[in-house]
Design an enzyme around this catalytic site. Structure first.
Site, PDB file in Angstrom:
ATOM      1  N   GLU A  44     -19.667  24.462  24.951  1.00  0.00           N
ATOM      2  CA  GLU A  44     -18.836  25.078  23.909  1.00  0.00           C
ATOM      3  C   GLU A  44     -19.639  26.163  23.196  1.00  0.00           C
ATOM      4  OE1 GLU A  44     -16.394  23.511  19.936  1.00  0.00           O
ATOM      5  OE2 GLU A  44     -18.128  22.402  20.674  1.00  0.00           O
ATOM      6  N   LYS A 110      -8.892  25.865  21.293  1.00  0.00           N
ATOM      7  CA  LYS A 110      -9.172  24.490  20.882  1.00  0.00           C
ATOM      8  C   LYS A 110      -8.057  23.948  19.990  1.00  0.00           C
ATOM      9  CE  LYS A 110     -13.070  21.826  18.943  1.00  0.00           C
ATOM     10  NZ  LYS A 110     -14.389  22.002  18.285  1.00  0.00           N
ATOM     11  N   CYS A 144     -14.710  19.889  23.176  1.00  0.00           N
ATOM     12  CA  CYS A 144     -15.421  19.017  22.251  1.00  0.00           C
ATOM     13  C   CYS A 144     -14.537  18.013  21.509  1.00  0.00           C
ATOM     14  CB  CYS A 144     -16.217  19.877  21.266  1.00  0.00           C
ATOM     15  SG  CYS A 144     -17.637  19.019  20.515  1.00  0.00           S
TER      16      CYS A 144
END
Length: 259
Positions: A44, A110, A144
């Site tokens: 990331e 995200k 993540c």
């Protein structure tokens, strides 16, 4: 269509908010990978590390790091996936790019911004799940914190593999270990997690634990140390088909939609 997919997991230190140093380091690693690799997975925010300083380090979709990814994919004849800080129409995104060997790309923003670090106040959350079709494989890339939310990653698309790119700190690494394995088992899909190592600009330590699980939750990789490393793993369609036919768990899942 390919029965196997060879994936390079790049566990690396990231230089704080220094895209030039990170691109240089990663270029050497990518170029050193053997020619039989299909996909390279980077962490990331691989060009800057996990920073909230988006106004200073963000790039447009025409910026240097996006173009670097495209050029690396073309030059090395390999697909590359990782996330970076993007400014798009006056908003900041923690955006994952999947770049094909011909330089074309898909993107995923995200979905779950990390409120504990204030990411939700800086970055705009995504709304759409991405399923990548590559060499006959259906891949679902995530970022993540998305790992903590199994409803978002429910395998309703019949994807073959989940891929998480992360900056997941050492202090909570036990959750990373447990949830990666759980996502593989519950979705009957390969689950890959690539995490960084080292210290960031805020003093948080990252100890890697990059790993990959098959559809039964068995480890596919041999990474055991918190150091820079690149490991290539091989995924098998036969493994997926055999075990889904034998156990058929996905047919019994609850049916609902996220609004």
């Amino acid at each position: 269509m390919s029965n196997t997919l060879n994936i390079a997991l790049v566990q690396t230190h990231l230089v704080w908010e220094n895209p030039i140093a990170n691109r240089t380091n990663l270029a050497h690693k990518i170029q050193a990978i053997s020619n039989d690799v299909d996909l390279v997975v980077l962490p990331e925010m691989f060009s800057t590390a996990f920073t909230m300083n988006a106004s200073e380090i963000s790039e447009p979709m025409t910026g240097k790091t996006v173009n670097w990814m495209i050029q690396q994919a073309k030059d090395n004849k390999v697909a590359i996936v990782g996330s970076l800080v993007i400014e798009d129409q006056n908003n900041f995104y923690n955006r994952l790019l999947f770049v094909y060997p011909d330089g074309t790309l898909n993107q995923y923003d995200k979905r779950h911004t990390f409120s504990l670090a204030g990411e939700d106040k800086i970055y705009t959350a995504g709304t759409k799940k991405l399923i990548v079709d590559y060499k006959g494989w259906k891949l679902c890339p995530m970022i993540c914190y998305d790992l903590r939310f199994p409803v978002w990653t429910r395998n309703i698309e019949d994807y073959d593999a989940l891929i998480y790119v992360a900056n997941w700190p050492k202090i909570r690494i036990h959750a990373w270990d447990a949830l990666l394995k759980a996502r593989a088992i519950e979705n009957m899909a390969y689950c890959i997690g690539v995490n960084r190592i080292g210290l960031d600009g805020n003093g948080y330590e990252y100890n890697g634990h990059t790993m990959a699980f098959d559809v039964l939750g068995n480890r596919k990789d041999t990474i055991t140390e918190s150091k820079e490393t690149v490991e290539v793993i091989s995924l098998s369609k036969d493994h997926i088909n055999k075990n889904r036919k034998k156990f058929n768990f996905l047919e019994d899942q609850d049916h609902f939609q996220i609004k």
